[in-house]
Structures are given as structure tokens and as C-alpha cells.
Design an enzyme around this catalytic site. Structure first.
Site, short mmCIF file in Angstrom:
data_model
loop_
_atom_site.label_atom_id
_atom_site.label_comp_id
_atom_site.label_asym_id
_atom_site.label_seq_id
_atom_site.Cartn_x
_atom_site.Cartn_y
_atom_site.Cartn_z
N LYS A 57 45.11 25.60 -0.94
CA LYS A 57 43.87 25.76 -1.70
C LYS A 57 42.69 25.09 -1.01
O LYS A 57 41.61 24.96 -1.60
CB LYS A 57 44.04 25.16 -3.10
CG LYS A 57 45.11 25.84 -3.96
CD LYS A 57 45.34 25.10 -5.25
CE LYS A 57 46.56 25.67 -5.98
NZ LYS A 57 46.96 24.83 -7.14
N PRO B 183 40.17 28.41 -8.71
CA PRO B 183 40.48 28.75 -7.32
C PRO B 183 41.91 28.40 -6.91
O PRO B 183 42.27 27.24 -6.77
CB PRO B 183 39.47 27.92 -6.53
CG PRO B 183 38.39 27.59 -7.48
CD PRO B 183 39.05 27.49 -8.82
#
Length: 291
Positions: A57, A2
Site C-alpha cells: 500500500k 486505499p
DNA sequence: AGCGGGACCTGTGGGC
DNA sequence: TGCCCACAGGTCCCGC
């Protein structure tokens, strides 16, 4: 893994599943994944999820006092207004029907109530590197990682962003690749999008930051934005573990020009791509096309 | 100060 | 078949 496009995809798919729901109970299965500065996760109980956003993130669940729980004062110092979730490499957020038992790698379960019945938000994380942080805005400011996080790559024109990077980095002898991975330089870039954007910009990942002229920084930012936008449009990249909040894989891994393609022919010149290590990270680039 | 490298954690896959 | 080890990844921490 991710990075910005994957986290953005998680946020977009998670939002309709949890928006306006109340956190009834929190079952923390791996306490070590809560940040040391975090409020206890039990303080999340009784709070309502009023928005889901992203910063770098981090997935951010925004919390408020629900109308049904007016006794909870929104401004109290020990009542979280945000839950920040860092998925690191293998973290996943998704909801399941009420009564679903924890998985082998479930780290925290959030039992939710909503107008259409109860459900459970699962935080699963095989490698247990992910992070949960329940916070007030003031508490978040005490988190160095948060306070130092650089600009969002997609929220400024490439020319402006490039000028900013030039002014901040023109004395740095650190390799370009390492600078892109540094979250205080830009928020949300990881190994995949660093390599892909450096290839698209035709820049050697080993070059010192100080060696780039202003137009090169701007070119790099334009390439980075193009790569990130294309990936978001394809719901991110799934290498191994990544799934969005619906359990779906992304498609951008089919568009990689360099990542994971060491030894294969360069899509531009046909010569073999080189696999090396820069800043301790596996790095793939084309010595003929990137200078 | 700025950089490199190890620790953290677990599963996968290649080599023998 | 089974064992061992390298590797993947982002961030923190330590030491040079």
C-alpha cells in the site's frame, strides 16, 4: 480506502505529473505524520523524482541527484533515495498549480520545478493517519513494516503464491480474514479486497488458516488476483474519500459482491449476506456460499 | 507465540 | 436544532 488497486491507480496517475521534476522546497504542516525513523523531509530538497512505484500500500517516489545539482552526492548516508507515502484511510496525493494555498487537511506540500514550470505536490489527509518516510535503502530496512512485508499478490502465479501461503500458514489457527489483512502475509490487501476475494473463493472468513488445504489456498489466490485486476482496470474503489492523483473516483465499488452489502441478498444464492466482526473488522459474507 | 482489543484521528450520520 | 456516540479504516502497542 486505499488498498493495492487504489494505490496502484494513484501511482499510475501521479507518475506523469511528477516524473523528472525536482523538489525545490518541502513545507511540512503536520510533523507527526513523518515516521520516527525518517530522514528530515528537508533532505528531499534538491532531489529529482526519477520514478514512481508501489510496494503493497506504499507509494514510492524514487529520488536521484539532478544534473543541475551535482553537488549532492547520491551515496551520502543522509541523502534520501526514496520517499515512501502510506495513504492509510484518507490520504491523497495530487499536484496543483504553483501558488495554490494549502487546504484545510493539507499535511505536507512539495514545491516542484520542471521544464514546463513549477507546481506543488499536495499530501492531504483528513484523518491524519497517513505516513511519510524519507529514506535510504539501508534506512528502509530498519523499518519493521517494510522488512516484513509479504509478497506482491500480482507478481507470482496463483499456484505458486498459494503454495507459499500454504507452507507458511498451515499451522496458524488465526482466522483467514485476519491473515489476509496481515501485510506480512501478503502486501496490499485491506478490508474490501479481503471480503471480496473470500466471497469469490467461497471461503468462510472465520476459518483458521490451518484448516485450508493446498488447493484452497491456490483457489483463494486466484480469486484474489481476479478481484485485484478487475479493480485496477476500474481505477479502484471510491467509498468516501479515495481519489486518484487527478482527483477522479474509481468505479469498482459498483462491482462489490459483499463489501458494504450486509443484509442484502447474496448475488449467488439470494439469501441475506451476514454482517459480523472478524479480527476486529466489519466482515460481510454469505454463510450459504462460503465454507 | 499468537491473539484480541484499544489508541490514534476526524468527519459523518443515526438516534433522541 | 443540537448533542452524543458509534463507526470507518490500517497499523502499532499492550496485555492476556
Amino acid at each position: 480506502m486505499p488498498e493495492l488497486p487504489e494505490v496502484e491507480t494513484v501511482v499510475r496517475t501521479l507518475r506523469p505529473q511528477v516524473l523528472h521534476r525536482c523538489i525545490r522546497r518541502v513545507d511540512l504542516l503536520r510533523p507527526s505524520q513523518v515516521h520516527p525513523l525518517s530522514l528530515p523531509l528537508t533532505t528531499l530538497e534538491g532531489r529529482q523524482i526519477v520514478e514512481v512505484t508501489r510496494r503493497g500500500k506504499l507509494v514510492l517516489l524514487h529520488l536521484a541527484a539532478p544534473a543541475s545539482c551535482p553537488q549532492i552526492a547520491a551515496a551520502a548516508p543522509d541523502v534520501p533515495e526514496l520517499l515512501a507515502v502510506h495513504l492509510r484511510m484518507t490520504g491523497r496525493l495530487m499536484t496543483h498549480p504553483d501558488g495554490t494555498p494549502p487546504h484545510a487537511h493539507s499535511r505536507c506540500l512539495f514545491y516542484l520545478d520542471g521544464t514546463d514550470g513549477p507546481s506543488v505536490l499536495f499530501f492531504d489527509d483528513v484523518r491524519a493517519f497517513g505516513l511519510l518516510f524519507a529514506a535510504t535503502p539501508a534506512l528502509l530496512q530498519r523499518w519493521d513494516f517494510w522488512r516484513r512485508m509479504g509478497p506482491e499478490p500480482l507478481e507470482h502465479p496463483a499456484a505458486t503464491l498459494g503454495a507459499d501461503l500454504f507452507s507458511r500458514l498451515h499451522t496458524r489457527r488465526t482466522a483467514l480474514k485476519a491473515l489476509l489483512l496481515d501485510q506480512s502475509v501478503l502486501a496490499g490487501i485491506g478490508n474490501i479486497y479481503a471480503d471480496e476475494s473470500l466471497f469469490q473463493a467461497g471461503l468462510d472468513p472465520r476459518r483458521p488458516g490451518a484448516s485450508l488445504a493446498l488447493p484452497e489456498w491456490q483457489q483463494l489466490c486466484a480469486a484474489l488476483q481476479a478481484v485485484l485486476r478487475l479493480s485496477i482496470a476500474q481505477c479502484g474503489s471510491s467509498i468516501r474519500d479515495y481519489r486518484d492523483a487527478n482527483g477522479h473516483v474509481g468505479a469498482f465499488q459498483n462491482s462489490f459482491a459483499v463489501y458494504g452489502r450486509g443484509g442484502e441478498p447474496c448475488t449467488r444464492c439470494g439469501r441475506p449476506l451476514v454482517r459480523t466482526r472478524v479480527a476486529g473488522r466489519t466482515t460481510i459474507f454469505c454463510p450459504s456460499c462460503q465454507h
